[in-house]
Design a protein around this motif. Structure first.
Motif, PDB file in Angstrom:
ATOM      1  N   LEU A   1       0.453   5.044   1.394  1.00  0.00           N
ATOM      2  CA  LEU A   1      -0.390   5.808   2.300  1.00  0.00           C
ATOM      3  C   LEU A   1       0.111   7.232   2.443  1.00  0.00           C
ATOM      4  CD1 LEU A   1      -2.518   6.022   4.652  1.00  0.00           C
ATOM      5  CD2 LEU A   1      -0.678   5.259   6.162  1.00  0.00           C
TER       6      LEU A   1
ATOM      7  N   LEU B   1      -2.990  -4.798   6.504  1.00  0.00           N
ATOM      8  CA  LEU B   1      -2.682  -3.495   5.909  1.00  0.00           C
ATOM      9  C   LEU B   1      -3.751  -2.475   6.280  1.00  0.00           C
ATOM     10  CD1 LEU B   1      -0.720  -2.118   3.665  1.00  0.00           C
ATOM     11  CD2 LEU B   1      -2.770  -2.335   2.269  1.00  0.00           C
TER      12      LEU B   1
ATOM     13  N   GLY C   1       0.832  -1.199   0.000  1.00  0.00           N
ATOM     14  CA  GLY C   1       0.000   0.000   0.000  1.00  0.00           C
ATOM     15  C   GLY C   1       0.860   1.239   0.000  1.00  0.00           C
TER      16      GLY C   1
ATOM     17  N   ILE D   1      -4.405  -8.335   3.325  1.00  0.00           N
ATOM     18  CA  ILE D   1      -5.079  -7.051   3.164  1.00  0.00           C
ATOM     19  C   ILE D   1      -5.629  -6.535   4.497  1.00  0.00           C
ATOM     20  CG2 ILE D   1      -7.297  -8.070   2.504  1.00  0.00           C
ATOM     21  CD1 ILE D   1      -6.051  -4.994   0.760  1.00  0.00           C
TER      22      ILE D   1
ATOM     23  N   ASP E   1      -2.447  -5.465  -4.772  1.00  0.00           N
ATOM     24  CA  ASP E   1      -2.707  -6.788  -4.211  1.00  0.00           C
ATOM     25  C   ASP E   1      -2.604  -7.822  -5.324  1.00  0.00           C
ATOM     26  OD1 ASP E   1      -3.547  -8.938  -2.704  1.00  0.00           O
ATOM     27  OD2 ASP E   1      -5.618  -8.289  -2.539  1.00  0.00           O
TER      28      ASP E   1
ATOM     29  N   THR F   1       5.180   3.746   2.017  1.00  0.00           N
ATOM     30  CA  THR F   1       4.910   2.445   1.425  1.00  0.00           C
ATOM     31  C   THR F   1       4.812   1.440   2.557  1.00  0.00           C
ATOM     32  OG1 THR F   1       6.083   3.030  -0.600  1.00  0.00           O
ATOM     33  CG2 THR F   1       5.749   0.681  -0.164  1.00  0.00           C
TER      34      THR F   1
ATOM     35  N   LEU G   1      -4.989   6.277   0.012  1.00  0.00           N
ATOM     36  CA  LEU G   1      -4.435   4.933   0.076  1.00  0.00           C
ATOM     37  C   LEU G   1      -4.543   4.286  -1.301  1.00  0.00           C
ATOM     38  CD1 LEU G   1      -3.339   2.440   1.580  1.00  0.00           C
ATOM     39  CD2 LEU G   1      -5.724   1.848   2.100  1.00  0.00           C
ATOM     40  N   LYS G   2      -3.427   3.789  -1.773  1.00  0.00           N
ATOM     41  CA  LYS G   2      -3.387   3.016  -3.012  1.00  0.00           C
ATOM     42  C   LYS G   2      -2.906   1.621  -2.641  1.00  0.00           C
ATOM     43  CE  LYS G   2      -1.402   2.973  -7.621  1.00  0.00           C
ATOM     44  NZ  LYS G   2      -0.554   3.673  -8.593  1.00  0.00           N
ATOM     45  N   ILE G   3      -3.589   0.577  -3.128  1.00  0.00           N
ATOM     46  CA  ILE G   3      -3.255  -0.795  -2.771  1.00  0.00           C
ATOM     47  C   ILE G   3      -2.898  -1.594  -4.017  1.00  0.00           C
ATOM     48  CG2 ILE G   3      -4.147  -2.962  -1.822  1.00  0.00           C
ATOM     49  CD1 ILE G   3      -5.987  -1.270  -0.050  1.00  0.00           C
TER      50      ILE G   3
END
Length: 105
Positions: A7, A52, A5, A49, A76, A43, A72-74
């Motif tokens: 943040l 996180l 992620g 998940i 996965d 990061t 927030l960018k994830i």
């Protein structure tokens, strides 16, 4: 599996946000995550998940203010266990050098 992620969390203020950002980063210490803070965000890596998201929630709540903004960018990718460092290393392999303007290393 590794969930990565990115943040960024801060109060809506005209003043310095350094103390609030430090509080958010410090909140991550209570979780089983790896993290690295840069000038525009942090990061975070976790095995799952849920781990996180719990860490992100704690970071968000650690920022004191009437109004707090969190981005927030994830990433996965469920078919891979690659971590953030491996992603950077793959880019550097294509570049044939470090992925920064400081090429002294």
């Amino acid at each position: 599996m590794t969930v990565i992620g990115f943040l960024s969390t801060a109060p809506a203020t005209e003043d310095s946000m350094a103390e609030d950002v430090a509080n958010a980063v410090d909140a991550l210490e209570d979780f089983d995550v790896e993290y690295e803070t840069g000038p525009m965000g942090t990061t975070i890596e976790a095995a799952e998940i849920g781990e996180l998201l719990d860490a992100v929630q704690a970071a968000h709540e650690a920022v004191d203010g009437d109004r707090v903004s969190t981005f927030l960018k994830i990433d996965d990718k469920r078919s891979s266990d690659g971590d953030a460092a491996a992603k950077v290393e793959a880019v550097e392999a294509h570049l044939g050098r470090k992925a920064s303007s400081d090429r002294s290393e």
